[in-house]
Design an enzyme around this catalytic site. Structure first.
Site, short mmCIF file in Angstrom:
data_model
loop_
_atom_site.label_atom_id
_atom_site.label_comp_id
_atom_site.label_asym_id
_atom_site.label_seq_id
_atom_site.Cartn_x
_atom_site.Cartn_y
_atom_site.Cartn_z
N CYS A 1 2.84 -3.64 7.55
CA CYS A 1 4.06 -3.79 6.74
C CYS A 1 3.76 -4.40 5.38
CB CYS A 1 5.10 -4.61 7.47
SG CYS A 1 5.76 -3.73 8.88
N HIS A 2 3.12 -5.56 5.39
CA HIS A 2 2.90 -6.23 4.12
C HIS A 2 1.47 -6.74 3.95
CE1 HIS A 2 7.20 -6.57 5.21
NE2 HIS A 2 7.31 -5.99 4.04
N GLY A 3 0.55 -6.18 4.77
CA GLY A 3 -0.86 -6.41 4.53
C GLY A 3 -1.41 -7.77 4.90
#
Lengths: 191, 409
Positions: free
Chosen positions: A155-157
């Site tokens: 999703c956001h690394g």
């Protein structure tokens, strides 16, 4: 003396006025509580609280995801390389220095050993049990990926290492370790 | 401008009713005779377009509820049942889904119009602030509506957005469990989202009433940004603006219909056809396009709490806009410098939208960070300073002079 009588009357009226208002406000506030509390987890949700799992069939390097309280729990039989890497990592390199293991005191250090300890203090470093929910915004990270041979959240690394500790990305905390204990050498009860 | 007109109804029944409940004279005063600046351009038609979209969403939503089932095991199937079995179900569902998108297209144009012509400035601060509340409630409504089909994107969108509240220390975790009614997003979450998704549009309707009320106290702003001074500056709302609004609504609905009938899933994500699976997050989750600029801001900040605060601040800051802009001149027509910064802000917001749709790494992350920084610099530094630095162009004395030129006025 008439002024005293007038004052006495006024203050009694003020008292009644304020008292009535207070009771009204407090009563309304109290009556609000059931409407707020009904949204909290209900009895049927709280009842589904513990799950058993036997880790014996897991081969080295194999992981499974099971469900506990509706959440994914990662159980992984770690390889020697993964254990070695997690142990060698100096605590100073960690973004979150706390173990996040619900079986340990909240200030326990995020050593590899503390990440695999159960509620009775039993350690089997082969088996890593953790809640598979990214501590950023709740996605399920992917296993055997990321820059640290652990987990990677698409999703956001966020990158987690082979002990599930946050190393890179926006997540603030290591993956949570659920409350669990060994009932045999390989069997655990979560919750 | 407020209050109802002193019109005497000739029809005895109308007069009898109006003396007891003055609805007819209020309609007459506020919707027929209402004095409206004569120079309003087509950017002013988006208020009427938005009211139309709200009605479309309410009507389609109310009938969709007659066929939808808010349960994790049945929600997705009931949506497919609407699409395949229910008479005209496909049309109603596509109208509702695309209606949300077009609602946002109209609201963004409406807001940028307000920014360009200084419609937030005194005496319209309250009007503007109610508008910001409407925008926030709209976003909450749209978010909960997107969760209802209970596909993969619905589910993980709900997970990520509700988890925003977990960023707050101590109270975060209890708040999130309270929102969920469990330890994860589940059936209790779906049911309460359904309940609130039905409630909030009516809250929106009430807020719109307040918005229009505030508008009718101050009267419309206009492209010249000069207040109404005489009768020559205005026209009655009907038929001049009822017809102009209606024409704009028809044109807007043509674009809307083009999507509903020919490309209804253009703005959707195919992964949402997969039923929600709490065990697996899809590779690339993105919110609906209308949330992308805010999503980009959330991801631009390398700290969880920081990202959440920045994202919410980008909305909260709009409440302070009437006081952050220090210039006395409303319309950017007469503010050459501010006009350039306005278009830069538009570009920055669009850039944030594109950055929000890309994976948050490398160059896009840098772009998102720069654009986020500029968004705040625009409101917190540029706007307050411009009022002191900029020399506005000469303004006409009145609206009628702006329209007709000096000689005629």
């Amino acid at each position: 003396m008439t002024s005293t009588v007038e004052n006495a009357g006024a203050s009694r009226r003020d008292f009644l006025y304020i008292a009535t208002g207070t009771v009204g406000a407090a009563g309304t506030a109290l009556a609000l509580w059931p409407f707020i509390d009904q949204m909290n987890p209900d009895a049927s949700v709280l009842a589904l609280a513990s799950t058993e799992f036997d880790m014996a069939p897991l081969e080295e390097g194999q992981g499974v995801t099971i469900k506990w309280r509706g959440k994914p729990v990662f159980i992984r039989h770690r390889t020697k390389k993964e254990i070695e890497e997690a142990r060698k990592t100096p605590l100073a390199d960690l973004k979150d220095p706390v173990a996040r293991n619900l079986n340990l005191p909240p200030d326990a250090k995020a050593t590899d050993e503390n990440r695999v300890k159960d509620a009775n203090g039993k350690v089997n470093e082969k088996y890593l049990v953790q809640i598979g929910i990214c501590t950023h915004l709740g996605c399920v990270p992917l296993g055997e990926s990321g820059d640290y041979d652990g987990w990677f959240c698409p999703c956001h690394g966020s990158h987690y290492d082979s002990a599930g500790r946050i190393r890179k990305g926006p997540a603030p905390r290591n993956l949570d370790i659920p409350p669990y204990k060994y009932t045999t050498d390989t069997q655990i009860v979560i919750g | 401008m407020s209050g109802h007109s002193a019109y005497e109804f000739k029809n005895p029944i109308a007069r009898w009713l109006d003396e007891r409940l003055p609805v007819l004279s209020i309609v007459r005063g506020q919707l027929v005779d209402f004095p409206t600046p004569r120079n309003l351009n087509y950017w002013w038609t988006f208020g009427g377009i938005l009211a139309t979209m709200l009605v479309i969403q309410l009507l389609t939503g109310i009938v969709l509820v007659m066929h939808y089932t808010p349960h994790v095991a049945m929600a997705g199937d009931s949506v497919e049942h609407i699409m395949r079995d229910v008479n005209w179900g496909w049309l109603l569902r596509w109208m509702h889904a695309n209606g949300a998108a077009f609602f946002f297209i109209a609201v963004y144009i409406h807001m940028f119009r307000g920014l360009y012509y200084g419609s937030y400035k005194s005496p319209r601060e309250i009007l503007w602030m109610i508008g910001v509340i409407i925008f926030i409630v709209m976003m909450a409504t749209a978010f909960m509506g997107y969760v209802l089909p209970w596909g993969q994107m619905s589910y993980w969108g709900a997970v990520v957005i509700t988890n925003l509240f977990s960023a707050f220390p101590y109270i975060g975790e209890p708040i999130v469990q309270w929102l969920w009614g469990g330890f994860t997003v589940g059936n209790p979450t779906l049911q309460r989202f359904f309940s609130l998704h039905y409630l909030l549009p009516f809250v929106l309707a009430a807020l719109v009433f307040l918005h229009v009320w505030a508008l009718h106290i101050t009267g419309n702003n206009n492209p010249a940004g000069i207040e109404v001074k005489s009768k020559e500056d205005t026209l009655p709302f009907h038929p001049y603006y009822t017809m102009k609004d209606l024409f704009a609504i028809v044109v807007f609905l043509m674009f809307y219909a083009a999507f509903v009938f020919y490309s209804p899933w253009y703005m959707g994500h195919s992964i949402n056809f997969a039923p929600a699976n709490p065990m697996v997050t899809p590779e690339h989750i993105v919110p609906e396009w209308y949330f992308l600029p805010f999503y980009a801001m959330l991801r631009a900040i390398p700290s969880k709490l920081g990202g959440v605060i920045v994202m919410f601040s980008s909305l909260i800051i709009l409440f302070f806009l009437p006081w952050l802009d220090t210039s006395k001149v409303k319309s950017l027509k007469y503010r050459p410098l501010a006009r350039q910064f306005f278009w830069l802000l538009v570009i920055v917001c669009l850039t944030l939208g594109i950055a929000g749709s890309q994976p948050a790494t490398g160059a896009w992350l840098l772009v998102a960070r720069l654009a986020t920084a500029w968004y705040f610099i625009h409101f917190l530094v540029i706007l307050p300073l411009l009022g002191f630095i900029e020399k506005p162009k000469p303004m006409p004395a009145s609206i009628s002079e702006a329209v007709l030129g000096k000689e005629a006025a």
